[in-house]
Structure formats: structure tokens, C-alpha cells
Motif scaffolding. Structure first.
Motif: not given
Length: 278
Positions: A162-167, A172-176, A184-188
Motif C-alpha cells: 500500500f505504501l509503495k503505491v501511495k508514496s 524507492k526507499f524500500s528497494q534500497k 538486504t533491502t528495507w523491504l526484505d
């Protein structure tokens, strides 16, 4: 940003800090206190080898009467003077596992509060009642379904989706990568702490093969840095915290929380939640 909204954001972050910082503060104190106390205790000449004993007991309840007989297990557990250091180590590791639950729960609450405040302000505060939480979750689900995005509750993935869609900035941050020397990314990372929280709470820290493979595929490097797998008596794999660097792992949770707030509310830095350069 309106003052009232900013105040609620600050209260949300303050609550997170109170939970997570309390964990770190208490760990530092009790580790230091126990180290000193054990040395003092072991230096006392008047203490015998066995300094504590305990036995498992329970009542044998008779359903036909109001009587119950106290029964005890045949084995007696002893704590010996010379083994205090080992008992301290095992106790701290047990507490550290529980800290995973506490820090993750604090993060989940922060994300839900932030989603409500930024994207569904017409709904009532989810922290006030279970009904309000249910309405918020339904609103998130409906939004994802309308966008043809899977509403996957596994490890609370729907929150991140949801946050990836909205922001776009959050996406971008979640994939870093969380560190330049880690893949390991922030999503991971969010996925990992979700898994570990579930495993501690429901599986006594035991990882089955599927879960081990899932961790290896997404966050092998950070897991192996902060945790160790050991064999149990049943032949299962149980993870234990690497005590000396566990605070780094907790710090990642704080970084994820603070920066998520920044991107959700479209801020340029963390000053808006009273985080400034020391």
C-alpha cells in the motif's frame, strides 16, 4: 502541515520511541548489572555450589469435587554458582527474542497510524478501538483491490504494498539496501522481522525448512550477521540472537520507522519529528 496533524505524528513516533528505546536501555542496564553482580556473587566464600533450586508443580484437579492435589515433577532444577555466567547468557538471549516481538509490534502500530492519518483521515483513529482498526484494514484492502494489487496479509506485506503505491519515495526507499555492505533491502528487512516475530511468538523460535529457505532467498546476509541457527533435541533448527550486535538490528527498525514517516508525510528530513543532529 497542520499543527494538529503534526502533533499526532509526533505522538505516534514518541510512542514508538518509548517502546523501542526502553528495550535498548533496559538491555544495556541489565547486561552491565548482571555482569557486576555475578562476579560479586561468585567471589563470596560463604556460598555453596548450588545457590538455587526449583521444581515444576501443578494442581491435579478433580472435576467431581472441589478438591485438588498439588503434584510435582520428579526432576529438580539447580543453578550452580559456577554456572551463573551461562545462565545469564541464556536469559539475555531469551529476552532478546522477546524484544523482536516488542519492536516489531511498535513498528506495525506506527505504520498503521501513519496510513490512517495520511490516507484515510476521514476514518476514526485506529488506536481507539478494534472496530476502528477493522475499518482501516478494510479501507486498505479495498484500495489495493481497486488497483488490482494482491491483498497479501502474509507477514503484513499489504502494508508495504500500500505504501509503495501511495508514496513513490517510500517505494524507492524500500528497494534500497539497508547498508552498503549488505544486499538486504528495507523491504526484505521488514519481511525478515515479520517472519522472526511470528516464529518467536508461535513457533518457539524454531525455523522449518520452508522458512529457512525464504530467509536465505531474501535476507541471508543480515540474518547470518545477527543470528545463529542451532540444533534442538528434536533435530529442528532454532535461531538465537548474536547478543553482541543485536542492538544494530534494533537500530535498523528505528531507521525504518523514522524514514518511513518521512516519506509517508513527504518531508525532506527527520527534523519534523524532533530528530536533529546531536
Amino acid at each position: 502541515m497542520k499543527i494538529e496533524k503534526l502533533q499526532i505524528i509526533q505522538m505516534t513516533f514518541d510512542s514508538f520511541v518509548a517502546e523501542v528505546f526502553t528495550v535498548e536501555r533496559d538491555l544495556q542496564f541489565w547486561e552491565s548489572f548482571l555482569n557486576i553482580s555475578i562476579k560479586d556473587y561468585q567471589n563470596q566464600d560463604n556460598l555453596h555450589g548450588n545457590i538455587y533450586s526449583a521444581v515444576f508443580t501443578t494442581y491435579d484437579i478433580d472435576i467431581n469435587t472441589d478438591k485438588a492435589l498439588l503434584k510435582s515433577y520428579q526432576d529438580i532444577t539447580f543453578i550452580k554458582k559456577l554456572d551463573l555466567e551461562e545462565h545469564k547468557t541464556q536469559f539475555i538471549k531469551w529476552i532478546l527474542n522477546l524484544c523482536l516481538i516488542k519492536s516489531y509490534n511498535a513498528l506495525e502500530i506506527l505504520l498503521l497510524q501513519s496510513i490512517w492519518l495520511e490516507y484515510f483521515p476521514n476514518l476514526k483513529n485506529p488506536s481507539n478501538s478494534k472496530k476502528n482498526i477493522t475499518r482501516l484494514l478494510k479501507a486498505i484492502k479495498d484500495e489495493l483491490v481497486s488497483l488490482n494489487i494482491e491483498y497479501d496479509k502474509t507477514n503484513n506485506r499489504y502494508l508495504i504494498e500500500f505504501l509503495k503505491v501511495k508514496s513513490p519515495n517510500f517505494a524507492k526507499f524500500s528497494q534500497k539496501a539497508i547498508r552498503i555492505d549488505l544486499s538486504t533491502t528495507w523491504l526484505d528487512y521488514f519481511e525478515l522481522i515479520s517472519i522472526l516475530r511470528h516464529v518467536v511468538a508461535h513457533q518457539s523460535s524454531t525455523l522449518n525448512i520452508d522458512t529457512q529457505n525464504e530467509i536465505k532467498s531474501r535476507s541471508k546476509d543480515i540474518f547470518e550477521r545477527h543470528f545463529t541457527l542451532r540444533n534442538t533435541l528434536n533435530g529442528d533448527k532454532q535461531f538465537q540472537v548474536n547478543e553482541n550486535i543485536f542492538r544494530d538490528f534494533l537500530n535498523y527498525t528505528s531507521e525504518f520507522a523514522a524514514n518511513s514517516l518521512k516519506f509517508i508525510f513527504n518531508e525532506n528530513d527527520l527534523n519534523f519529528i524532533k530528530l536533529t543532529i546531536p
